[in-house]
Design a protein around this motif. Sequence first.
Motif, PDB file in Angstrom:
ATOM      1  N   THR A 158     -11.233  -5.065  -8.721  1.00 21.14           N
ATOM      2  CA  THR A 158     -11.163  -4.241  -9.924  1.00 21.14           C
ATOM      3  C   THR A 158      -9.707  -3.959 -10.264  1.00 21.14           C
ATOM      4  OG1 THR A 158     -11.290  -2.220  -8.632  1.00 21.14           O
ATOM      5  CG2 THR A 158     -13.383  -3.187  -9.360  1.00 21.14           C
ATOM      6  N   LEU A 159      -9.523  -3.335 -11.444  1.00 25.02           N
ATOM      7  CA  LEU A 159      -8.171  -2.933 -11.817  1.00 25.02           C
ATOM      8  C   LEU A 159      -7.644  -1.862 -10.888  1.00 25.02           C
ATOM      9  CD1 LEU A 159      -8.235  -2.837 -15.732  1.00 25.02           C
ATOM     10  CD2 LEU A 159      -7.047  -4.455 -14.255  1.00 25.02           C
ATOM     11  N   ALA A 160      -8.565  -1.079 -10.307  1.00 27.82           N
ATOM     12  CA  ALA A 160      -8.124  -0.068  -9.346  1.00 27.82           C
ATOM     13  C   ALA A 160      -7.498  -0.731  -8.131  1.00 27.82           C
ATOM     14  CB  ALA A 160      -9.315   0.807  -8.936  1.00 27.82           C
ATOM     15  N   THR A 161      -8.050  -1.885  -7.736  1.00 27.55           N
ATOM     16  CA  THR A 161      -7.462  -2.626  -6.616  1.00 27.55           C
ATOM     17  C   THR A 161      -6.056  -3.107  -6.972  1.00 27.55           C
ATOM     18  OG1 THR A 161      -9.684  -3.372  -6.036  1.00 27.55           O
ATOM     19  CG2 THR A 161      -7.840  -4.515  -5.008  1.00 27.55           C
ATOM     20  N   LEU A 162      -5.900  -3.591  -8.214  1.00 26.12           N
ATOM     21  CA  LEU A 162      -4.572  -4.010  -8.664  1.00 26.12           C
ATOM     22  C   LEU A 162      -3.610  -2.837  -8.686  1.00 26.12           C
ATOM     23  CD1 LEU A 162      -2.637  -6.111  -9.855  1.00 26.12           C
ATOM     24  CD2 LEU A 162      -3.617  -5.630 -12.107  1.00 26.12           C
ATOM     25  N   LEU A 163      -4.110  -1.670  -9.105  1.00 28.60           N
ATOM     26  CA  LEU A 163      -3.260  -0.482  -9.151  1.00 28.60           C
ATOM     27  C   LEU A 163      -2.808  -0.074  -7.755  1.00 28.60           C
ATOM     28  CD1 LEU A 163      -2.031   1.720 -10.904  1.00 28.60           C
ATOM     29  CD2 LEU A 163      -4.161   3.018 -10.677  1.00 28.60           C
ATOM     30  N   GLU A 164      -3.686  -0.256  -6.773  1.00 28.23           N
ATOM     31  CA  GLU A 164      -3.306   0.071  -5.398  1.00 28.23           C
ATOM     32  C   GLU A 164      -2.204  -0.860  -4.890  1.00 28.23           C
ATOM     33  OE1 GLU A 164      -6.856  -0.148  -3.172  1.00 28.23           O
ATOM     34  OE2 GLU A 164      -7.773   1.659  -4.053  1.00 28.23           O
ATOM     35  N   LEU A 183       2.347   2.681  -6.666  1.00 28.39           N
ATOM     36  CA  LEU A 183       3.001   3.655  -7.528  1.00 28.39           C
ATOM     37  C   LEU A 183       2.768   5.058  -6.997  1.00 28.39           C
ATOM     38  CD1 LEU A 183       1.995   2.124 -10.981  1.00 28.39           C
ATOM     39  CD2 LEU A 183       4.134   1.810  -9.733  1.00 28.39           C
ATOM     40  N   ASP A 184       3.496   6.022  -7.554  1.00 29.58           N
ATOM     41  CA  ASP A 184       3.326   7.419  -7.146  1.00 29.58           C
ATOM     42  C   ASP A 184       1.970   7.925  -7.594  1.00 29.58           C
ATOM     43  OD1 ASP A 184       5.844   7.257  -6.127  1.00 29.58           O
ATOM     44  OD2 ASP A 184       6.820   8.126  -7.918  1.00 29.58           O
ATOM     45  N   ASP A 185       1.384   8.770  -6.771  1.00 31.89           N
ATOM     46  CA  ASP A 185       0.068   9.329  -7.098  1.00 31.89           C
ATOM     47  C   ASP A 185       0.184  10.256  -8.298  1.00 31.89           C
ATOM     48  OD1 ASP A 185      -0.909   7.936  -4.992  1.00 31.89           O
ATOM     49  OD2 ASP A 185      -0.815   9.634  -3.565  1.00 31.89           O
ATOM     50  N   GLY A 186      -0.829  10.222  -9.117  1.00 32.41           N
ATOM     51  CA  GLY A 186      -0.883  11.100 -10.277  1.00 32.41           C
ATOM     52  C   GLY A 186      -0.110  10.594 -11.468  1.00 32.41           C
ATOM     53  N   GLU A 187       0.543   9.450 -11.341  1.00 34.42           N
ATOM     54  CA  GLU A 187       1.325   8.912 -12.450  1.00 34.42           C
ATOM     55  C   GLU A 187       0.415   8.089 -13.355  1.00 34.42           C
ATOM     56  OE1 GLU A 187       5.874   7.318 -12.935  1.00 34.42           O
ATOM     57  OE2 GLU A 187       4.754   6.832 -11.124  1.00 34.42           O
ATOM     58  N   SER A 188       0.522   8.311 -14.649  1.00 35.18           N
ATOM     59  CA  SER A 188      -0.335   7.625 -15.607  1.00 35.18           C
ATOM     60  C   SER A 188       0.135   6.181 -15.780  1.00 35.18           C
ATOM     61  CB  SER A 188      -0.302   8.354 -16.950  1.00 35.18           C
ATOM     62  OG  SER A 188      -1.051   7.640 -17.905  1.00 35.18           O
ATOM     63  N   VAL A 189      -0.849   5.257 -15.788  1.00 34.97           N
ATOM     64  CA  VAL A 189      -0.553   3.828 -15.921  1.00 34.97           C
ATOM     65  C   VAL A 189      -1.450   3.247 -16.998  1.00 34.97           C
ATOM     66  CG1 VAL A 189      -0.510   1.594 -14.769  1.00 34.97           C
ATOM     67  CG2 VAL A 189       0.126   3.641 -13.504  1.00 34.97           C
ATOM     68  N   GLN A 190      -0.871   2.335 -17.792  1.00 32.11           N
ATOM     69  CA  GLN A 190      -1.646   1.665 -18.846  1.00 32.11           C
ATOM     70  C   GLN A 190      -1.495   0.156 -18.682  1.00 32.11           C
ATOM     71  OE1 GLN A 190      -1.367   3.038 -23.006  1.00 32.11           O
ATOM     72  NE2 GLN A 190      -0.934   0.904 -23.547  1.00 32.11           N
ATOM     73  N   LEU A 212      -6.997  -6.341 -24.561  1.00 32.02           N
ATOM     74  CA  LEU A 212      -7.498  -5.353 -23.604  1.00 32.02           C
ATOM     75  C   LEU A 212      -6.423  -4.318 -23.337  1.00 32.02           C
ATOM     76  CD1 LEU A 212      -9.712  -4.495 -21.546  1.00 32.02           C
ATOM     77  CD2 LEU A 212      -8.548  -5.946 -19.877  1.00 32.02           C
ATOM     78  N   ILE A 213      -6.779  -3.031 -23.489  1.00 30.75           N
ATOM     79  CA  ILE A 213      -5.900  -1.914 -23.151  1.00 30.75           C
ATOM     80  C   ILE A 213      -6.708  -0.947 -22.296  1.00 30.75           C
ATOM     81  CG2 ILE A 213      -4.514   0.003 -24.007  1.00 30.75           C
ATOM     82  CD1 ILE A 213      -4.063  -1.575 -26.560  1.00 30.75           C
ATOM     83  N   VAL A 214      -6.267  -0.732 -21.073  1.00 29.91           N
ATOM     84  CA  VAL A 214      -6.993   0.139 -20.138  1.00 29.91           C
ATOM     85  C   VAL A 214      -6.001   1.123 -19.547  1.00 29.91           C
ATOM     86  CG1 VAL A 214      -8.391   0.251 -18.047  1.00 29.91           C
ATOM     87  CG2 VAL A 214      -8.623  -1.702 -19.596  1.00 29.91           C
ATOM     88  N   LYS A 215      -6.359   2.402 -19.619  1.00 25.79           N
ATOM     89  CA  LYS A 215      -5.546   3.442 -18.996  1.00 25.79           C
ATOM     90  C   LYS A 215      -6.140   3.805 -17.648  1.00 25.79           C
ATOM     91  CE  LYS A 215      -3.773   5.427 -23.277  1.00 25.79           C
ATOM     92  NZ  LYS A 215      -3.594   6.661 -24.061  1.00 25.79           N
ATOM     93  N   SER A 216      -5.267   4.235 -16.762  1.00 30.48           N
ATOM     94  CA  SER A 216      -5.733   4.572 -15.415  1.00 30.48           C
ATOM     95  C   SER A 216      -6.676   5.763 -15.409  1.00 30.48           C
ATOM     96  CB  SER A 216      -4.526   4.855 -14.516  1.00 30.48           C
ATOM     97  OG  SER A 216      -3.754   5.929 -15.046  1.00 30.48           O
ATOM     98  N   ALA A 217      -6.640   6.564 -16.466  1.00 37.45           N
ATOM     99  CA  ALA A 217      -7.541   7.716 -16.533  1.00 37.45           C
ATOM    100  C   ALA A 217      -8.962   7.309 -16.888  1.00 37.45           C
ATOM    101  CB  ALA A 217      -7.010   8.718 -17.560  1.00 37.45           C
ATOM    102  N   ASP A 218      -9.140   6.075 -17.408  1.00 34.75           N
ATOM    103  CA  ASP A 218     -10.469   5.592 -17.781  1.00 34.75           C
ATOM    104  C   ASP A 218     -11.132   5.001 -16.539  1.00 34.75           C
ATOM    105  OD1 ASP A 218     -12.718   4.600 -18.935  1.00 34.75           O
ATOM    106  OD2 ASP A 218     -11.681   3.446 -20.521  1.00 34.75           O
ATOM    107  N   GLU A 219     -11.918   5.820 -15.850  1.00 35.76           N
ATOM    108  CA  GLU A 219     -12.520   5.381 -14.594  1.00 35.76           C
ATOM    109  C   GLU A 219     -13.564   4.298 -14.816  1.00 35.76           C
ATOM    110  OE1 GLU A 219     -14.049   8.788 -12.681  1.00 35.76           O
ATOM    111  OE2 GLU A 219     -12.068   9.718 -12.324  1.00 35.76           O
TER     112      GLU A 219
END
Length: 570
Positions: A421-427, A431-438, A446-453
């Motif tokens: 998943t994109l969460a795996t890519l984010l891991e 990056l620092d925890d709590g930082e917003s990523v798009q 495709l545009i996905v923000k990290s806040a969109d679970e």
Amino acid sequence: FDMFFARRSLAFSGMDIDNARAILVADAEDEEAEVQAQQQAVAAAEAEAAAMEEPKMKTVTVDYPTNFDPVAPAPKPQEQKPPPPAKKEDVVFECTVEDLQKLVIESPVPVLLDIYADWCGPCKQLTPALEQIVINAGGALRLCKVNTDQQRQISGALEVKALPTIFGMKNGKILNSFQGMPRDEQMLRNFLMGLLVPGETFNPPVTAEEKANYHQLSTKLLKVAAASSFSFSARERLQGRVAKLLDELVADIGGDTGMAVADDSARVLRSLMSNVIRDPFEEKFRRVNLANKVIAEKVAKYSSCVSILKSVGFVADGESALVVGKGKPVANVSPINVARDCIDKWVDQNRYNIAASARKRKDEIERVRIAAEAEEAAKNQVDEEEDESEEEEVDPNLCIIKYRIEGKKKLHSVDMDGNDTLATLLEKLELDDGESVQFTCAAKRLIVKSADEGKMSKTLKELRLMPTASIVIKIGEGKSSDVSKGSLAERNLAKKKKTGSHSMHSIGLYSQNDGNKAETFESGGVLYDHVLSDDEEEEEDATAENAEEDGDDNADENSSSDEEVDQDDE
């Protein structure tokens, strides 16, 4: 005597001096006799060797005639008698431009070319003397007289500057010349000796510069003679014949490439003719070897080409050669000039057909070459076993993600599984925890923000990022700041506090006594005070002020109109 031999002699004689002296004398005599014997032996050996090398003498018997008288005086050599005088009409000629080729250029004997005029006094004295000289020469010399008033072409070609001018010519070439009356009889004799006697040089000798000048004059005279000796009707007949033979050459060759082959043959003919025209005295240029490889292939092979050469004066010389001007010192270049010009005209008229035929010939040669190469490749082809290369197995779930951090140019690549998943890519980004990523993928829209679970939990396969995708990652969100523009009064106050601005009064256009800072001119115009500034921002502020003032005015108008409407309603 030698000390060693003296002591030995004393020892032999028992210390008797007389006997010792006798012994020494006897030894010296024996030594001299031995040396003489050796010398005689060497001399005898040398004499014997010399005798063996000398040839044996032969005895020759001579039969003398019966009436031979060895004491009688030898007979006197016979004196050479001068040749009998020749007839005047055989050696003295009045030459014109039409007779120049025959009488002067092709003359078998040396020629005295006399350029004279009827009104010239020295000419009247010199010409009779020259006539008598050639008559007494008995045909070994020829005099050709040219009246310069009637034959301007000849005197112009020879660049005659004084009268009389005498040119000495041999084999169509000018060897020497002199102007005016000879200084003495010896000068004229030296001139004639250099002209008539083989191997004899002129006195004074001809310089290299004079030889070069005489060569140029000979060439000019040859052109004049050749052009005048070839009539206009003969010229037209030759032109028609050469053009007809060239057309027959194309017909004989035939095919689509016939014109190109005929052009090659015509160019070879032109080259042969140009050699003769350039130096008609050189025999090697006047002879065409038909056995030559190029000439045999492009000229001798076709009867039309041989006929063209014969039309300009070439005759057969053996089985495989043609020669022009055979037996003459120089060739007549006039018909050769006409034929060469005719070839040039024919080539120019058919240049388009020649070009098309040349292209076809080139294509045909190329096709033959390609066919030959293909045939050669087929003969040399060998069966080779091809090694089967094992195909590399590719993971069907492999997904290659290429990403770039926004604001940076470096491109990263990471291999992932299609079920990630994109969460795996984010891991993996760490990056620092709590930082917003798009995540943005322009190709997949495709545009996905990290806040969109919801979307972050979808697999790469579900997001259609297989098998490869390029992503731009934006870290953090930009903050919008409200900029307060301030009121109009505050901006005006800030404008007044700006440095670098000045008015027309401050720079001296107005004086302090101008009152309201205006000046009336005689023409009736009024010059008002304007604020001048070097700061470009003042223009922007002025534009903004005008816009706000217009907005305030519009607001006032709208409010006043609303009041009027309310009053009407009441």
